[in-house]
Design an enzyme around this catalytic site. Sequence first.
Site, mmCIF file in Angstrom:
data_model
loop_
_atom_site.group_PDB
_atom_site.id
_atom_site.type_symbol
_atom_site.label_atom_id
_atom_site.label_comp_id
_atom_site.label_asym_id
_atom_site.label_seq_id
_atom_site.Cartn_x
_atom_site.Cartn_y
_atom_site.Cartn_z
ATOM 1 N N LEU A 88 0.802 -1.223 0.000
ATOM 2 C CA LEU A 88 0.000 0.000 0.000
ATOM 3 C C LEU A 88 0.838 1.278 0.000
ATOM 4 C CD1 LEU A 88 -2.694 -1.152 2.583
ATOM 5 C CD2 LEU A 88 -2.708 -1.384 0.090
ATOM 6 N N GLU A 97 0.105 5.920 -0.545
ATOM 7 C CA GLU A 97 -0.873 6.987 -0.272
ATOM 8 C C GLU A 97 -2.083 6.937 -1.216
ATOM 9 O OE1 GLU A 97 -1.612 9.464 1.964
ATOM 10 O OE2 GLU A 97 -0.188 8.348 3.179
ATOM 11 N N HIS A 120 -3.681 4.211 -2.251
ATOM 12 C CA HIS A 120 -4.627 3.293 -1.592
ATOM 13 C C HIS A 120 -5.215 3.939 -0.332
ATOM 14 C CE1 HIS A 120 -1.569 0.431 -3.424
ATOM 15 N NE2 HIS A 120 -2.691 -0.009 -3.971
ATOM 16 N N GLN A 162 -8.712 6.752 -9.814
ATOM 17 C CA GLN A 162 -8.734 7.224 -11.208
ATOM 18 C C GLN A 162 -7.481 6.781 -11.964
ATOM 19 O OE1 GLN A 162 -11.318 8.848 -12.732
ATOM 20 N NE2 GLN A 162 -10.035 8.359 -14.491
ATOM 21 N N VAL A 186 -3.328 9.974 -6.836
ATOM 22 C CA VAL A 186 -2.358 10.584 -5.913
ATOM 23 C C VAL A 186 -0.973 10.455 -6.549
ATOM 24 C CG1 VAL A 186 -1.355 10.495 -3.595
ATOM 25 C CG2 VAL A 186 -3.789 10.006 -3.925
ATOM 26 N N SER A 234 2.254 4.079 -7.564
ATOM 27 C CA SER A 234 1.910 2.725 -7.989
ATOM 28 C C SER A 234 2.815 1.764 -7.233
ATOM 29 C CB SER A 234 2.142 2.560 -9.491
ATOM 30 O OG SER A 234 2.147 1.187 -9.840
HETATM 31 N N1 LIG Z 1 -1.794 6.755 -7.268
HETATM 32 C C1 LIG Z 1 -3.031 6.345 -6.993
HETATM 33 N N2 LIG Z 1 -3.986 7.252 -6.680
HETATM 34 C C2 LIG Z 1 -5.253 6.863 -6.406
HETATM 35 N N3 LIG Z 1 -5.658 5.578 -6.397
HETATM 36 C C3 LIG Z 1 -4.744 4.645 -6.702
HETATM 37 C C4 LIG Z 1 -3.387 4.975 -7.010
HETATM 38 N N4 LIG Z 1 -2.719 3.821 -7.268
HETATM 39 C C5 LIG Z 1 -3.608 2.829 -7.128
HETATM 40 N N5 LIG Z 1 -4.821 3.306 -6.789
HETATM 41 C C6 LIG Z 1 -6.049 2.556 -6.623
HETATM 42 O O1 LIG Z 1 -5.910 1.623 -5.585
HETATM 43 C C7 LIG Z 1 -6.698 0.473 -5.887
HETATM 44 C C8 LIG Z 1 -5.830 -0.734 -5.777
HETATM 45 O O2 LIG Z 1 -4.849 -0.682 -6.780
HETATM 46 P P1 LIG Z 1 -3.575 -1.589 -6.838
HETATM 47 O O3 LIG Z 1 -3.473 -2.396 -5.595
HETATM 48 O O4 LIG Z 1 -3.481 -2.269 -8.151
HETATM 49 O O5 LIG Z 1 -2.437 -0.514 -6.720
HETATM 50 P P2 LIG Z 1 -1.361 0.055 -7.671
HETATM 51 O O6 LIG Z 1 -0.363 0.716 -6.845
HETATM 52 O O7 LIG Z 1 -2.067 0.791 -8.753
HETATM 53 O O8 LIG Z 1 -0.662 -1.160 -8.286
HETATM 54 P P3 LIG Z 1 -0.255 -1.463 -9.745
HETATM 55 O O9 LIG Z 1 -0.613 -0.353 -10.641
HETATM 56 O O10 LIG Z 1 1.173 -1.674 -9.693
HETATM 57 O O11 LIG Z 1 -1.054 -2.714 -9.971
HETATM 58 C C9 LIG Z 1 -7.254 0.672 -7.303
HETATM 59 O O12 LIG Z 1 -8.580 1.172 -7.200
HETATM 60 C C10 LIG Z 1 -6.314 1.702 -7.847
HETATM 61 O O13 LIG Z 1 -6.888 2.484 -8.880
#
Ligand SMILES: Nc1ncnc2c1ncn2[C@@H]1O[C@H](COP(=O)(O)OP(=O)(O)OP(=O)(O)O)[C@@H](O)[C@H]1O
EC number: 6.3.2.1
Length: 277
Positions: A30, A32, A34, A145, A173, A182
């Site tokens: 996780l 910020e 998430h 988003q 974020v 990410s």
């Molecule tokens: N930077 C961000 N800002 C807002 N929401 C995010 C962000 N990164 C991920 N999320 C959201 O968090 C939720 C879980 O996403 P996930 O666990 O795949 O994270 P991630 O960091 O995007 O991982 P990856 O893109 O590497 O798969 C999803 O709804 C995703 O859109």
Amino acid sequence: MIILKTIAELRQYRRGLTGLVGLVPTMGYLHEGHLSLVRASVAECAQTVVSIFVNPTQFGPGEDFKSYPRDTERDLALLAAAGTDAVFLPEAGEMYPPGTDTVVVPGEIAGKLEGAARPGHFQGVATVVLKLFNLVQPDYAYFGQKDAQQVAVIQKMVADLNIPVGVTVMPTVRESDGLAMSSRNTYLNPAERQAALILYRSLQLAADLIAGGEADTGVIKGRMTDLIETVPSAAIDYVSLADADSLTELAVVARPVLISLAARIGKTRLIDNIILK
Ligand SMILES: Nc1ncnc2c1ncn2[C@@H]1O[C@H](COP(=O)(O)OP(=O)(O)OP(=O)(O)O)[C@@H](O)[C@H]1O
Ligand SMILES: CC(C)(CO)[C@@H](O)C(=O)[O-]
Ligand code: BAL
């Protein structure tokens, strides 16, 4: 904060809940981004359930399912501090017992962009999200988003299948220098981390061109591509200007427009987007 590992435990917990229930589905590791979803749920709902499940069915062969970053202990500490009530942490065998073969097949919207680059990805996402909805039975579910097409696919599934869940979308974020947060950013070495800034810069370039009156999406995509290609470690998967609702590619800029891209920086595949309303 309660940790639920089995479907039986989750169902029993759910039966005891009253008031609005919020669900934040995640794959863990996780950051910020998430936590912004968790905080939104905590602010709006009486109970917030977060799922951490690296869903194997949304990864294609050769993708990073095995190496996807995992740190459950750290995740649980962050979730507890953010006010999470319960964490659902199932094993793959709990979600997909042998013989499971029913899936959600999303429609046309899932075939473009990420869906074209990652065949089967959105079938895996839609199926696991529907399972999580059925298990947690949330009033609201929170998505970022950053995964714009995922949001579109889930919103379409909710509408088409009459699923009684409100989908809330929270803004992307970013790190202070603009890189979208990410879990996969952790794969980047310091030089690649710097190189990755070109992705958001190219989105900003597109926004600037549009603000300056450029309406030809071919010209805009060309300028974005030229900018990204100044970085030797970057390889573009796609650059798109699409109608933000249907994801249909636009020849001429119209609002709202989803400007999105996927690119490899070294071996790491990253996505980013902005929406101009
Ligand atoms: N930077 C961000 N800002 C807002 N929401 C995010 C962000 N990164 C991920 N999320 C959201 O968090 C939720 C879980 O996403 P996930 O666990 O795949 O994270 P991630 O960091 O995007 O991982 P990856 O893109 O590497 O798969 C999803 O709804 C995703 O859109
Ligand atoms: C929504 C989700 C948790 C489904 O596995 C995943 O696609 C993600 O983390 O965005
Ligand atoms: N955030 C979408 C999950 C994936 O890349 O599989």
